[in-house]
Motif scaffolding. Structure first.
Motif, mmCIF file in Angstrom:
data_model
loop_
_atom_site.group_PDB
_atom_site.id
_atom_site.type_symbol
_atom_site.label_atom_id
_atom_site.label_comp_id
_atom_site.label_asym_id
_atom_site.label_seq_id
_atom_site.Cartn_x
_atom_site.Cartn_y
_atom_site.Cartn_z
ATOM 1 N N ASP A 112 9.845 12.915 3.944
ATOM 2 C CA ASP A 112 9.789 14.381 3.920
ATOM 3 C C ASP A 112 8.989 14.911 2.730
ATOM 4 O OD1 ASP A 112 11.257 14.527 6.240
ATOM 5 O OD2 ASP A 112 13.172 14.870 5.223
ATOM 6 N N ASP A 113 9.001 14.167 1.609
ATOM 7 C CA ASP A 113 8.261 14.614 0.424
ATOM 8 C C ASP A 113 6.797 14.179 0.436
ATOM 9 O OD1 ASP A 113 8.457 11.889 -0.111
ATOM 10 O OD2 ASP A 113 9.451 12.141 -2.053
ATOM 11 N N GLY A 114 6.352 13.528 1.533
ATOM 12 C CA GLY A 114 4.957 13.125 1.670
ATOM 13 C C GLY A 114 4.637 11.738 1.145
ATOM 14 N N THR A 115 5.616 11.055 0.559
ATOM 15 C CA THR A 115 5.362 9.701 0.068
ATOM 16 C C THR A 115 5.497 8.709 1.216
ATOM 17 O OG1 THR A 115 7.680 9.377 -0.553
ATOM 18 C CG2 THR A 115 6.186 10.217 -2.265
ATOM 19 N N TRP A 116 4.865 7.592 1.063
ATOM 20 C CA TRP A 116 4.915 6.546 2.079
ATOM 21 C C TRP A 116 4.567 5.211 1.430
ATOM 22 C CZ3 TRP A 116 0.434 3.833 2.842
ATOM 23 C CH2 TRP A 116 -0.739 4.425 2.335
ATOM 24 N N VAL A 171 0.864 -1.174 0.000
ATOM 25 C CA VAL A 171 0.000 0.000 0.000
ATOM 26 C C VAL A 171 0.905 1.230 0.000
ATOM 27 C CG1 VAL A 171 -1.859 1.185 1.221
ATOM 28 C CG2 VAL A 171 -1.651 -1.303 1.403
ATOM 29 N N SER A 172 0.614 2.183 -0.903
ATOM 30 C CA SER A 172 1.456 3.376 -0.939
ATOM 31 C C SER A 172 0.645 4.584 -1.385
ATOM 32 C CB SER A 172 2.653 3.163 -1.871
ATOM 33 O OG SER A 172 2.219 2.893 -3.185
ATOM 34 N N GLY A 173 1.188 5.730 -1.085
ATOM 35 C CA GLY A 173 0.533 6.962 -1.464
ATOM 36 C C GLY A 173 1.493 8.121 -1.369
ATOM 37 N N GLU A 174 0.967 9.281 -1.655
ATOM 38 C CA GLU A 174 1.758 10.504 -1.549
ATOM 39 C C GLU A 174 0.855 11.604 -1.024
ATOM 40 O OE1 GLU A 174 1.593 11.983 -6.138
ATOM 41 O OE2 GLU A 174 3.072 10.446 -5.663
ATOM 42 N N GLY A 175 1.447 12.717 -0.664
ATOM 43 C CA GLY A 175 0.655 13.851 -0.199
ATOM 44 C C GLY A 175 0.471 13.915 1.301
#
Length: 179
Positions: free
Chosen positions: A94-98, A50-54
């Motif tokens: 730090d860039d909001g990705t995970w 599972v991944s996302g950004e923001g």
């Protein structure tokens, strides 16, 4: 599960604004972000990435985290007493990705409807949600199929040789012939 109520509100149609009841006054409604779920189906033991950004915070002192979950439809659309099959929390970069992983447990009912979703929080102590992620349906396909294993061929075992007989005792008498 720390944020179980949040996940029930996400899909219950109450709206993201209801999630902010405990947020500071003037807080904005969190946006809904896309969620990447791979694969979107699998049997027991399947590892789901599972991944996302923001997931960022305007406050540089925050350490945003993402709580993501595999739950049945009762968790999201029922009275909130559904099943959490698996859940994890990860720190956002730090860039909001995970990115993180969930696993389909052995007791996941293939007849139920399952979803994966996530929510971003400013920190482990934060009450308000920074961002919500879309619900992605996950199809539990049942127990994994196992290929029957054929036992390896056995090599015939050779019986051990019989023990040696003791030497014969010599006959010292003259034979008698009849006939």
């Amino acid at each position: 599960m720390r944020h179980k109520g949040v996940f029930a509100l996400i899909a219950a149609g109450i709206g993201a604004a209801a999630v902010l009841v405990a947020a500071p006054a003037g807080a904005q409604e969190p946006e809904e972000l896309p969620l990447t779920v791979e694969p979107t189906s699998g049997g027991v033991g399947t590892v789901i990435t599972v991944s996302g950004e923001g997931c960022t915070s305007p406050n540089p002192d925050d350490a945003p985290e993402v709580d993501f979950v595999l739950g049945d439809e009762e968790l999201f659309f029922g009275p909130g007493d559904g099943i959490v099959a698996d859940e994890d929390v990860v720190q956002a970069e730090d860039d909001g990705t995970w990115s993180g992983q969930l696993t389909v447990p052995g007791d996941a009912d293939p007849d139920a409807t399952w979803f994966v979703t996530a929510a971003c929080f400013a920190s482990p102590e934060a009450e308000g949600v920074l961002a919500l992620y879309e619900l992605v349906e996950f199809d539990v396909t049942g127990p994994p199929t196992t290929t029957p294993t054929t036992p390896p061929p056995t090599t015939p075992t050779t019986a051990p040789p019989p023990p040696e007989a003791p030497p014969a005792v010599p006959v010292v008498e003259e034979p008698i012939f009849t006939g």
